[in-house]
Design a protein around this motif. Structure first.
Motif, mmCIF file in Angstrom:
data_model
loop_
_atom_site.group_PDB
_atom_site.id
_atom_site.type_symbol
_atom_site.label_atom_id
_atom_site.label_comp_id
_atom_site.label_asym_id
_atom_site.label_seq_id
_atom_site.Cartn_x
_atom_site.Cartn_y
_atom_site.Cartn_z
ATOM 1 N N VAL A 1 0.868 -1.171 0.000
ATOM 2 C CA VAL A 1 0.000 0.000 0.000
ATOM 3 C C VAL A 1 0.908 1.225 0.000
ATOM 4 O O VAL A 1 1.743 1.385 0.896
ATOM 5 C CB VAL A 1 -0.918 0.007 1.239
ATOM 6 C CG1 VAL A 1 -1.653 1.334 1.338
ATOM 7 C CG2 VAL A 1 -1.922 -1.135 1.165
ATOM 8 N N CYS A 2 0.766 2.060 -1.027
ATOM 9 C CA CYS A 2 1.667 3.201 -1.159
ATOM 10 C C CYS A 2 0.868 4.498 -1.198
ATOM 11 O O CYS A 2 -0.362 4.503 -1.262
ATOM 12 C CB CYS A 2 2.536 3.056 -2.413
ATOM 13 S SG CYS A 2 1.608 3.053 -3.975
ATOM 14 N N LYS B 1 -2.024 5.344 5.161
ATOM 15 C CA LYS B 1 -1.548 3.961 4.980
ATOM 16 C C LYS B 1 -1.572 3.180 6.296
ATOM 17 O O LYS B 1 -2.156 2.087 6.372
ATOM 18 C CB LYS B 1 -0.129 3.965 4.394
ATOM 19 C CG LYS B 1 -0.027 4.622 3.024
ATOM 20 C CD LYS B 1 1.364 4.524 2.451
ATOM 21 C CE LYS B 1 2.412 5.273 3.241
ATOM 22 N NZ LYS B 1 2.182 6.742 3.256
ATOM 23 N N ASP C 1 3.496 -2.826 9.006
ATOM 24 C CA ASP C 1 3.677 -1.382 8.929
ATOM 25 C C ASP C 1 5.165 -1.051 9.097
ATOM 26 O O ASP C 1 5.701 -1.117 10.201
ATOM 27 C CB ASP C 1 2.845 -0.695 10.013
ATOM 28 C CG ASP C 1 2.778 0.808 9.816
ATOM 29 O OD1 ASP C 1 3.335 1.312 8.820
ATOM 30 O OD2 ASP C 1 2.178 1.497 10.666
ATOM 31 N N VAL D 1 3.189 -1.792 4.286
ATOM 32 C CA VAL D 1 3.437 -0.359 4.163
ATOM 33 C C VAL D 1 4.935 -0.149 4.324
ATOM 34 O O VAL D 1 5.521 -0.551 5.337
ATOM 35 C CB VAL D 1 2.675 0.448 5.230
ATOM 36 C CG1 VAL D 1 3.159 1.897 5.267
ATOM 37 C CG2 VAL D 1 1.180 0.401 4.970
ATOM 38 N N LEU E 1 -2.972 4.705 -2.547
ATOM 39 C CA LEU E 1 -4.106 5.304 -1.839
ATOM 40 C C LEU E 1 -4.500 6.660 -2.394
ATOM 41 O O LEU E 1 -5.573 7.180 -2.053
ATOM 42 C CB LEU E 1 -3.785 5.423 -0.342
ATOM 43 C CG LEU E 1 -3.707 4.109 0.436
ATOM 44 C CD1 LEU E 1 -3.684 4.392 1.929
ATOM 45 C CD2 LEU E 1 -4.861 3.181 0.100
#
Length: 225
Positions: A43-44, A51, A168, A200, A217
């Protein structure tokens, strides 16, 4: 578990029409995303776009609008204690108790919903694979470096044999060698145990060599009035 995500024909994790706000500000709106078995999804997006907040919402730690499905079932239908053992968040900031490393790793297996006994041999093997010496086993976890604490948290998560890991910034406090060991360990878990992960990371080179695909995102930002 009534819903076996690893044998489910569809996506292991589905997000439908997710909307999230934090601090009175809407961060994400209309997010639809599927995570498949044996997939590493990054997820960027720019800093502050949500994020880490998204990972916390998926884990059920903060409220969000929309639907989260694990193997086609909502967390309420599965039961939150079971869901949180199947979808596990490993935060950038380590969350450990003021106890020995061994006791921190054993703790999830003392709870009422723990399905198995503590796999001590597997725990020691994972620590060694991640570059943490066996001598640390009886050391207070809070006396370890932040990078070592991150890896202990990862081992604790993997011992639960989850369906999905939410990672994360998993190597933010690690040197190059330790980061490579972490990537290899997660990749083995994906290949050999059928796990899946949402990652992330601000390390673009890590994302490029490690993850299968990206979700930006910026495509799910709320419309500005």
């Amino acid at each position: 578990m009534p819903h076996d995500a690893k044998s489910h024909n569809g996506p292991v994790l589905s997000l439908r029409d997710i909307a999230i706000a934090a601090g009175g500000k809407r961060l994400i709106a209309g997010l639809n995303l599927d995570l498949h078995s044996r997939e590493l999804l990054s997820v960027c997006g720019p800093s502050g776009c949500g994020k880490s907040t998204l990972l916390r919402a998926i884990a059920g730690l903060i409220p969000a609008f929309g639907v989260v499905l694990l193997a086609g079932a909502e967390p309420q239908a599965i039961g939150w204690p079971v869901f949180r053992r199947r979808v596990v968040l490993v935060s950038q900031r380590p969350v450990l108790f003021d106890e020995k490393v061994r006791e921190n790793l054993m703790r999830p297996f003392t709870y009422r919903h723990a399905p198995t006994q503590f796999p001590e041999t597997a725990a020691l093997a994972l620590l060694e694979r991640l570059g943490i010496e066996s001598e640390r086993w009886e050391q207070n976890a809070l006396s370890l470096s932040i990078g070592q604490q991150q890896r202990v948290c990862l081992v604790r998560a993997l011992l639960l044999r989850p369906d999905v890991l939410l990672l994360d910034e998993p190597s933010s406090a690690l040197d190059e060698q330790s980061a490579a060991a972490l990537e290899d360990t997660i990749s083995r878990w994906v290949r050999e145990e059928g796990g899946s992960a949402i990652v992330v990371s601000h390390d673009r080179s890590q994302v490029a060599r490690w993850c299968d695909r990206e979700a930006d995102l910026r495509n799910f930002q709320p419309e500005k009035n």
